[in-house]
Enzyme design. Structure first.
Site, PDB file in Angstrom:
ATOM      1  N   ASP A 163      16.559  20.567  25.767  1.00 24.25           N
ATOM      2  CA  ASP A 163      15.769  21.668  25.293  1.00 24.25           C
ATOM      3  C   ASP A 163      15.060  21.236  24.363  1.00 24.25           C
ATOM      4  OD1 ASP A 163      16.444  25.083  25.656  1.00 24.25           O
ATOM      5  OD2 ASP A 163      15.398  24.472  23.927  1.00 24.25           O
ATOM      6  N   ILE A 164      13.910  22.130  23.930  1.00 23.18           N
ATOM      7  CA  ILE A 164      12.648  21.720  23.000  1.00 23.18           C
ATOM      8  C   ILE A 164      13.297  22.261  21.464  1.00 23.18           C
ATOM      9  CG2 ILE A 164      11.312  23.658  23.226  1.00 23.18           C
ATOM     10  CD1 ILE A 164       8.815  21.441  23.572  1.00 23.18           C
ATOM     11  N   ASN A 224      20.992  32.720  31.017  1.00 16.69           N
ATOM     12  CA  ASN A 224      20.508  33.982  30.640  1.00 16.69           C
ATOM     13  C   ASN A 224      19.675  34.846  31.907  1.00 16.69           C
ATOM     14  OD1 ASN A 224      21.437  33.961  28.147  1.00 16.69           O
ATOM     15  ND2 ASN A 224      19.504  32.651  27.475  1.00 16.69           N
ATOM     16  N   GLY A 234      18.137  38.328  27.939  1.00 15.72           N
ATOM     17  CA  GLY A 234      17.638  36.961  26.908  1.00 15.72           C
ATOM     18  C   GLY A 234      16.956  36.011  27.681  1.00 15.72           C
ATOM     19  N   GLN A 235      16.544  36.149  28.820  1.00 18.80           N
ATOM     20  CA  GLN A 235      15.815  34.993  29.696  1.00 18.80           C
ATOM     21  C   GLN A 235      14.457  35.063  29.187  1.00 18.80           C
ATOM     22  OE1 GLN A 235      15.953  34.975  33.866  1.00 18.80           O
ATOM     23  NE2 GLN A 235      15.002  33.034  34.084  1.00 18.80           N
ATOM     24  N   HIS A 267      17.568  28.399  35.053  1.00 26.20           N
ATOM     25  CA  HIS A 267      18.122  27.289  34.355  1.00 26.20           C
ATOM     26  C   HIS A 267      19.336  27.432  33.783  1.00 26.20           C
ATOM     27  CE1 HIS A 267      15.619  29.615  31.470  1.00 26.20           C
ATOM     28  NE2 HIS A 267      16.460  29.353  30.582  1.00 26.20           N
ATOM     29  N   HIS A 275      21.863  26.366  30.606  1.00 28.09           N
ATOM     30  CA  HIS A 275      21.921  25.549  29.434  1.00 28.09           C
ATOM     31  C   HIS A 275      23.349  25.116  29.324  1.00 28.09           C
ATOM     32  CE1 HIS A 275      18.757  28.002  27.124  1.00 28.09           C
ATOM     33  NE2 HIS A 275      19.279  28.854  28.092  1.00 28.09           N
TER      34      HIS A 275
HETATM   35  P1  AMP Z   1      16.024  31.383  28.054  1.00 31.64           P
HETATM   36  O1  AMP Z   1      16.376  32.056  26.884  1.00 31.64           O
HETATM   37  O2  AMP Z   1      17.277  31.054  28.786  1.00 31.64           O
HETATM   38  O3  AMP Z   1      15.057  31.452  28.957  1.00 31.64           O
HETATM   39  O4  AMP Z   1      16.052  29.854  27.587  1.00 31.64           O
HETATM   40  C1  AMP Z   1      14.858  29.069  27.697  1.00 31.64           C
HETATM   41  C2  AMP Z   1      14.769  27.698  26.693  1.00 31.64           C
HETATM   42  O5  AMP Z   1      13.780  27.028  27.275  1.00 31.64           O
HETATM   43  C3  AMP Z   1      14.809  27.686  25.410  1.00 31.64           C
HETATM   44  O6  AMP Z   1      16.096  27.571  24.889  1.00 31.64           O
HETATM   45  C4  AMP Z   1      13.601  26.947  25.117  1.00 31.64           C
HETATM   46  O7  AMP Z   1      13.766  26.305  23.994  1.00 31.64           O
HETATM   47  C5  AMP Z   1      13.389  26.095  26.300  1.00 31.64           C
HETATM   48  N1  AMP Z   1      12.236  25.608  26.359  1.00 31.64           N
HETATM   49  C6  AMP Z   1      11.061  26.158  26.246  1.00 31.64           C
HETATM   50  N2  AMP Z   1      10.002  25.584  26.537  1.00 31.64           N
HETATM   51  C7  AMP Z   1      10.355  24.363  26.907  1.00 31.64           C
HETATM   52  C8  AMP Z   1       9.828  22.767  26.825  1.00 31.64           C
HETATM   53  N3  AMP Z   1       8.824  22.627  27.091  1.00 31.64           N
HETATM   54  N4  AMP Z   1      10.836  21.872  26.934  1.00 31.64           N
HETATM   55  C9  AMP Z   1      12.023  22.093  26.947  1.00 31.64           C
HETATM   56  N5  AMP Z   1      12.638  23.146  26.815  1.00 31.64           N
HETATM   57  C10 AMP Z   1      11.777  24.172  26.641  1.00 31.64           C
END
Ligand code: AMP
Ligand code: ZN
Length: 112
Positions: free
Chosen positions: A29-30, A85, A91-92, A98, A100
């Site tokens: 995760d970024i 999420n 919270g998505q 995906h 986590h």
């Molecule tokens: P969610 O709230 O479950 O949709 O989480 C989306 C997740 O994607 C968040 O934790 C972000 O930090 C992560 N994210 C968004 N863009 C990227 C990216 N380019 N590379 C890696 N993780 C990312």
């Protein structure tokens, strides 16, 4: 293509890959919430748990079964946390399914 995770799958957006097979990609995760924070995604675009079909059930089983293998490969012997999420109200933020996987320092303080 405006799905950032599809762009990661196709390679036009960089990621720190942890694992890849024909069906799934796992990358860091970024914005990590814990010492280890990776995302498991199906390569095929599936929007959310909210939009899965009966034909996705086997894929979901394989996705969840991948989590402990990834956790072990990242050294999380004492355990890990998973989170999916689903939908705006859940919270998505990225609408490509995906899971986590969190572990190590910080992982037990993540609000659910
Ligand atoms: P969610 O709230 O479950 O949709 O989480 C989306 C997740 O994607 C968040 O934790 C972000 O930090 C992560 N994210 C968004 N863009 C990227 C990216 N380019 N590379 C890696 N993780 C990312
Ligand atoms: Zn996508």
């Amino acid at each position: 293509m405006d799905c950032i995770f599809c762009r990661i799958v196709e390679g036009s957006l960089p990621s720190r890959k942890v694992y890849e097979d024909e069906e799934f990609l796992v990358f860091h995760d970024i914005h990590p919430f814990a010492a280890v924070h990776v995302l498991i995604i199906p390569k095929r675009h599936v929007e959310s748990l909210q939009s899965i079909k009966e034909s996705d059930e086997a894929m979901l089983g394989r996705l969840m079964a991948l989590a402990p293998r990834i956790a072990a490969s990242l050294g999380l012997e004492s355990g890990f946390r998973t989170l999916i999420n689903s939908g705006v109200g859940g919270g998505q933020e990225v609408f490509h399914l995906h899971a986590h996987v969190f572990g190590g320092e910080g992982s037990v303080r993540i609000p659910t």
